[in-house]
Design a protein around this motif. Structure first.
Motif, PDB file in Angstrom:
ATOM      1  N   LYS A 179     -25.605  18.444  31.718  1.00  0.00           N
ATOM      2  CA  LYS A 179     -25.015  19.490  32.548  1.00  0.00           C
ATOM      3  C   LYS A 179     -23.807  20.104  31.838  1.00  0.00           C
ATOM      4  CE  LYS A 179     -26.494  17.248  36.844  1.00  0.00           C
ATOM      5  NZ  LYS A 179     -26.070  16.570  38.092  1.00  0.00           N
ATOM      6  N   ARG A 180     -23.684  21.403  31.962  1.00  0.00           N
ATOM      7  CA  ARG A 180     -22.548  22.112  31.375  1.00  0.00           C
ATOM      8  C   ARG A 180     -21.414  22.122  32.404  1.00  0.00           C
ATOM      9  NH1 ARG A 180     -25.909  27.401  30.313  1.00  0.00           N
ATOM     10  NH2 ARG A 180     -26.687  26.592  32.297  1.00  0.00           N
ATOM     11  N   ILE A 181     -20.375  21.361  32.109  1.00  0.00           N
ATOM     12  CA  ILE A 181     -19.253  21.191  33.038  1.00  0.00           C
ATOM     13  C   ILE A 181     -17.962  21.618  32.349  1.00  0.00           C
ATOM     14  CG2 ILE A 181     -17.957  19.575  34.467  1.00  0.00           C
ATOM     15  CD1 ILE A 181     -20.833  19.862  35.397  1.00  0.00           C
ATOM     16  N   LYS A 182     -17.175  22.412  33.049  1.00  0.00           N
ATOM     17  CA  LYS A 182     -15.828  22.748  32.603  1.00  0.00           C
ATOM     18  C   LYS A 182     -14.834  22.086  33.555  1.00  0.00           C
ATOM     19  CE  LYS A 182     -17.273  27.282  30.866  1.00  0.00           C
ATOM     20  NZ  LYS A 182     -17.081  28.757  30.992  1.00  0.00           N
ATOM     21  N   VAL A 183     -13.628  21.850  33.068  1.00  0.00           N
ATOM     22  CA  VAL A 183     -12.635  21.128  33.858  1.00  0.00           C
ATOM     23  C   VAL A 183     -11.335  21.922  33.927  1.00  0.00           C
ATOM     24  CG1 VAL A 183     -11.301  18.991  34.077  1.00  0.00           C
ATOM     25  CG2 VAL A 183     -13.637  18.919  33.168  1.00  0.00           C
ATOM     26  N   ILE A 184     -10.739  21.927  35.110  1.00  0.00           N
ATOM     27  CA  ILE A 184      -9.373  22.425  35.295  1.00  0.00           C
ATOM     28  C   ILE A 184      -8.496  21.216  35.569  1.00  0.00           C
ATOM     29  CG2 ILE A 184      -7.828  23.812  36.726  1.00  0.00           C
ATOM     30  CD1 ILE A 184     -10.207  25.652  37.318  1.00  0.00           C
ATOM     31  N   ALA A 185      -7.525  20.989  34.705  1.00  0.00           N
ATOM     32  CA  ALA A 185      -6.617  19.843  34.841  1.00  0.00           C
ATOM     33  C   ALA A 185      -5.261  20.321  35.338  1.00  0.00           C
ATOM     34  CB  ALA A 185      -6.472  19.124  33.497  1.00  0.00           C
ATOM     35  N   CYS A 186      -4.800  19.744  36.433  1.00  0.00           N
ATOM     36  CA  CYS A 186      -3.460  20.042  36.940  1.00  0.00           C
ATOM     37  C   CYS A 186      -2.445  19.205  36.170  1.00  0.00           C
ATOM     38  CB  CYS A 186      -3.366  19.731  38.428  1.00  0.00           C
ATOM     39  SG  CYS A 186      -4.578  20.601  39.443  1.00  0.00           S
ATOM     40  N   GLU A 187      -1.313  19.782  35.825  1.00  0.00           N
ATOM     41  CA  GLU A 187      -0.354  19.069  34.970  1.00  0.00           C
ATOM     42  C   GLU A 187       0.170  17.768  35.611  1.00  0.00           C
ATOM     43  OE1 GLU A 187       3.247  21.212  34.237  1.00  0.00           O
ATOM     44  OE2 GLU A 187       3.539  21.732  36.336  1.00  0.00           O
ATOM     45  N   THR A 188       0.357  17.773  36.933  1.00  0.00           N
ATOM     46  CA  THR A 188       0.770  16.590  37.701  1.00  0.00           C
ATOM     47  C   THR A 188       2.215  16.185  37.422  1.00  0.00           C
ATOM     48  OG1 THR A 188      -1.524  15.842  37.416  1.00  0.00           O
ATOM     49  CG2 THR A 188      -0.030  14.373  38.565  1.00  0.00           C
ATOM     50  N   ARG A 189       3.109  16.975  37.953  1.00  0.00           N
ATOM     51  CA  ARG A 189       4.532  16.670  37.885  1.00  0.00           C
ATOM     52  C   ARG A 189       4.862  15.434  38.744  1.00  0.00           C
ATOM     53  NH1 ARG A 189       8.375  17.138  35.393  1.00  0.00           N
ATOM     54  NH2 ARG A 189       9.875  18.092  36.820  1.00  0.00           N
ATOM     55  N   PRO A 190       5.930  14.681  38.421  1.00  0.00           N
ATOM     56  CA  PRO A 190       6.906  15.012  37.388  1.00  0.00           C
ATOM     57  C   PRO A 190       6.635  14.398  36.013  1.00  0.00           C
ATOM     58  CG  PRO A 190       7.754  13.218  38.707  1.00  0.00           C
ATOM     59  CD  PRO A 190       6.420  13.603  39.322  1.00  0.00           C
ATOM     60  N   LEU A 191       5.644  13.514  35.889  1.00  0.00           N
ATOM     61  CA  LEU A 191       5.419  12.829  34.610  1.00  0.00           C
ATOM     62  C   LEU A 191       4.230  13.370  33.836  1.00  0.00           C
ATOM     63  CD1 LEU A 191       6.295   9.144  35.550  1.00  0.00           C
ATOM     64  CD2 LEU A 191       7.720  10.873  34.447  1.00  0.00           C
ATOM     65  N   ASN A 192       3.582  14.404  34.382  1.00  0.00           N
ATOM     66  CA  ASN A 192       2.592  15.180  33.640  1.00  0.00           C
ATOM     67  C   ASN A 192       1.420  14.370  33.094  1.00  0.00           C
ATOM     68  OD1 ASN A 192       5.287  16.720  33.492  1.00  0.00           O
ATOM     69  ND2 ASN A 192       3.804  18.260  32.910  1.00  0.00           N
ATOM     70  N   GLN A 193       0.896  13.465  33.932  1.00  0.00           N
ATOM     71  CA  GLN A 193      -0.269  12.698  33.480  1.00  0.00           C
ATOM     72  C   GLN A 193      -1.487  13.597  33.257  1.00  0.00           C
ATOM     73  OE1 GLN A 193       1.724  11.873  36.063  1.00  0.00           O
ATOM     74  NE2 GLN A 193       1.900   9.656  36.331  1.00  0.00           N
ATOM     75  N   GLY A 194      -1.556  14.709  33.999  1.00  0.00           N
ATOM     76  CA  GLY A 194      -2.682  15.621  33.822  1.00  0.00           C
ATOM     77  C   GLY A 194      -2.636  16.343  32.495  1.00  0.00           C
ATOM     78  N   SER A 195      -1.469  16.840  32.132  1.00  0.00           N
ATOM     79  CA  SER A 195      -1.349  17.568  30.866  1.00  0.00           C
ATOM     80  C   SER A 195      -1.281  16.623  29.674  1.00  0.00           C
ATOM     81  CB  SER A 195      -0.115  18.475  30.889  1.00  0.00           C
ATOM     82  OG  SER A 195       1.068  17.732  31.130  1.00  0.00           O
ATOM     83  N   ARG A 196      -0.540  15.530  29.815  1.00  0.00           N
ATOM     84  CA  ARG A 196      -0.365  14.617  28.684  1.00  0.00           C
ATOM     85  C   ARG A 196      -1.599  13.770  28.400  1.00  0.00           C
ATOM     86  NH1 ARG A 196       2.351  10.596  28.757  1.00  0.00           N
ATOM     87  NH2 ARG A 196       2.641  10.286  30.995  1.00  0.00           N
ATOM     88  N   ILE A 197      -2.286  13.347  29.484  1.00  0.00           N
ATOM     89  CA  ILE A 197      -3.338  12.342  29.312  1.00  0.00           C
ATOM     90  C   ILE A 197      -4.731  12.913  29.574  1.00  0.00           C
ATOM     91  CG2 ILE A 197      -4.117  10.037  29.953  1.00  0.00           C
ATOM     92  CD1 ILE A 197      -1.258   9.423  30.888  1.00  0.00           C
ATOM     93  N   THR A 198      -4.938  13.537  30.750  1.00  0.00           N
ATOM     94  CA  THR A 198      -6.277  14.054  31.068  1.00  0.00           C
ATOM     95  C   THR A 198      -6.712  15.129  30.079  1.00  0.00           C
ATOM     96  OG1 THR A 198      -6.084  13.519  33.407  1.00  0.00           O
ATOM     97  CG2 THR A 198      -7.664  15.225  32.816  1.00  0.00           C
ATOM     98  N   ALA A 199      -5.843  16.103  29.831  1.00  0.00           N
ATOM     99  CA  ALA A 199      -6.207  17.167  28.885  1.00  0.00           C
ATOM    100  C   ALA A 199      -6.489  16.584  27.501  1.00  0.00           C
ATOM    101  CB  ALA A 199      -5.094  18.206  28.815  1.00  0.00           C
ATOM    102  N   TRP A 200      -5.673  15.623  27.089  1.00  0.00           N
ATOM    103  CA  TRP A 200      -5.876  14.971  25.784  1.00  0.00           C
ATOM    104  C   TRP A 200      -7.211  14.236  25.744  1.00  0.00           C
ATOM    105  CZ3 TRP A 200      -6.275   9.698  24.676  1.00  0.00           C
ATOM    106  CH2 TRP A 200      -6.225   9.350  23.324  1.00  0.00           C
ATOM    107  N   GLU A 201      -7.500  13.455  26.795  1.00  0.00           N
ATOM    108  CA  GLU A 201      -8.774  12.715  26.861  1.00  0.00           C
ATOM    109  C   GLU A 201      -9.972  13.655  26.733  1.00  0.00           C
ATOM    110  OE1 GLU A 201     -10.108   9.903  29.703  1.00  0.00           O
ATOM    111  OE2 GLU A 201      -8.112   9.080  30.036  1.00  0.00           O
ATOM    112  N   LEU A 202      -9.959  14.726  27.513  1.00  0.00           N
ATOM    113  CA  LEU A 202     -11.106  15.636  27.546  1.00  0.00           C
ATOM    114  C   LEU A 202     -11.289  16.343  26.211  1.00  0.00           C
ATOM    115  CD1 LEU A 202     -10.602  17.020  31.145  1.00  0.00           C
ATOM    116  CD2 LEU A 202     -12.457  15.528  30.381  1.00  0.00           C
ATOM    117  N   LEU A 203     -10.192  16.731  25.591  1.00  0.00           N
ATOM    118  CA  LEU A 203     -10.297  17.361  24.282  1.00  0.00           C
ATOM    119  C   LEU A 203     -10.836  16.386  23.232  1.00  0.00           C
ATOM    120  CD1 LEU A 203      -7.035  19.505  24.180  1.00  0.00           C
ATOM    121  CD2 LEU A 203      -9.391  20.318  24.426  1.00  0.00           C
TER     122      LEU A 203
END
Length: 341
Positions: A179-203
């Motif tokens: 399946k072709r899936i795209k993801v929107i990751a929320c940054e998740t303040r204040p420690l930014n687990q979405g931007s620091r970790i989720t985005a990194w994992e997916l990339l």
């Protein structure tokens, strides 16, 4: 890559999640106090990972104990359990992992056997976590359609588990099915687990991901840019799901705009004995809001409210995805508990 493991020299090896995404580094915990600090500082985080960390913590205490009698060994591991329980109060998996290895260790008939049983059980938990996450992924992938854009929050990927992930594991499994899936990751303040970790994992997995700030969620969903939302969980009680602060807001937006809001979590995240009013929500340091890294971003004298989690009521949840299948409303805890493996 496992985020938590047992080393050949008898220590716990953790991926230090505070270093991501700049550096993927590991730390070695050779005593329970070091592990407790790693839990408090979020070097290791995520409900399933905390469960395994708790289990390995008891195994570490057993291996490093100098006790010569079973009674003294039990005293040492009970002390370690108390140290670990006092690190973070909300995620139930931590307590589950501690109790599971404690219980197994106490069945030993000698100090040597007790130490062996502790490590054996902790390793078993780590292996089970990977398989459980893949089963969650298989069940959840059936809910995703080819071409879906999935919004997720915080990090419920392999870094929150031993490997694979819960919410992100569902996405991985769907992609694995073609399946072709795209993801929107929320940054998740204040420690930014979405931007620091989720985005990194997916990339790392070559998954197409778009990063947004948390206050963009309403606009993005209203604009039709997200088809579904999937999050993880830190504790599930009869009337609510506790997850990273901000999850409740996402559930309201999903309900208003009539898109599915899914929770993906293992059975070990269920707390069948409590309701939302019984749960202590961890409050974290004001420094997390006053500083971004080493940079001051707020007046030092300002009062801060910094809860780590919130409670999403069951009426906002479309389905809960577990290793034992997908549960839909009305959620019957009696039926869910009956399917525990």
């Amino acid at each position: 890559m496992r985020t938590i493991n047992w080393s050949d020299n008898g220590h716990i090896i953790l991926t230090d999640q505070t270093k991501l995404p700049k550096e993927c580094a590991t730390i070695e915990c050779n005593d329970v106090d070091t592990l407790a600090e790693a839990i408090r500082s979020l070097r290791v985080r995520g409900a399933p990972a905390l469960g395994v960390a708790g289990g390995f913590g008891i195994a570490l205490a057993a291996q490093t104990s100098r006790a010569r009698s079973q009674r003294d060994l039990i005293r040492d591991i009970e002390h370690a359990a108390e140290v670990l329980r006092n690190t973070r109060p909300t995620a139930v998996n931590l307590f589950w992992g501690i109790e599971r290895v404690l219980k197994k260790t106490k069945t030993g008939r000698s100090v040597h056997q007790m130490k062996e049983l502790a490590l054996e059980e902790a390793r078993k938990m780590a292996d089970e976590d990977v398989e459980i996450c893949k089963r969650i992924g298989e069940h959840g992938a059936k809910l995703l359609e080819d071409g879906d854009v999935i919004m997720t929050y915080c990090n419920a990927g392999r870094m929150a588990c031993v490997d694979w992930g819960t919410a992100i594991g569902v996405i991985r499994s769907a992609i694995g099915q073609g399946k072709r899936i795209k993801v929107i990751a929320c940054e998740t303040r204040p420690l930014n687990q979405g931007s620091r970790i989720t985005a990194w994992e997916l990339l790392q997995d070559d998954v197409q991901v778009i990063l947004i700030t948390d206050n963009m969620v309403g606009h993005v969903v209203k604009s039709g840019m997200a088809d579904k939302i999937i999050v993880g969980a830190d504790r599930i009680v009869e009337d609510a799901v506790f997850n990273k602060i901000g999850t409740y807001t996402l559930s309201i937006i999903a309900k208003e705009h009539k898109i599915p809001f899914y929770v993906a979590a293992p059975m070990s995240t269920f707390d069948f004995e409590k309701r939302a009013a019984d749960i202590e929500i961890e409050e974290r340091s004001p420094q997390e809001l006053k500083y971004f890294g080493d940079e001051q971003i707020a007046p030092l004298e300002v009062e801060v409210y910094n809860p780590a989690f919130d409670a999403t009521p069951m009426e906002n949840i479309t389905a809960i995805i577990t290793e034992n299948g997908v549960f839909h409303p009305p959620f019957s805890f009696k039926d869910i508990r009956g399917k525990e493996s």
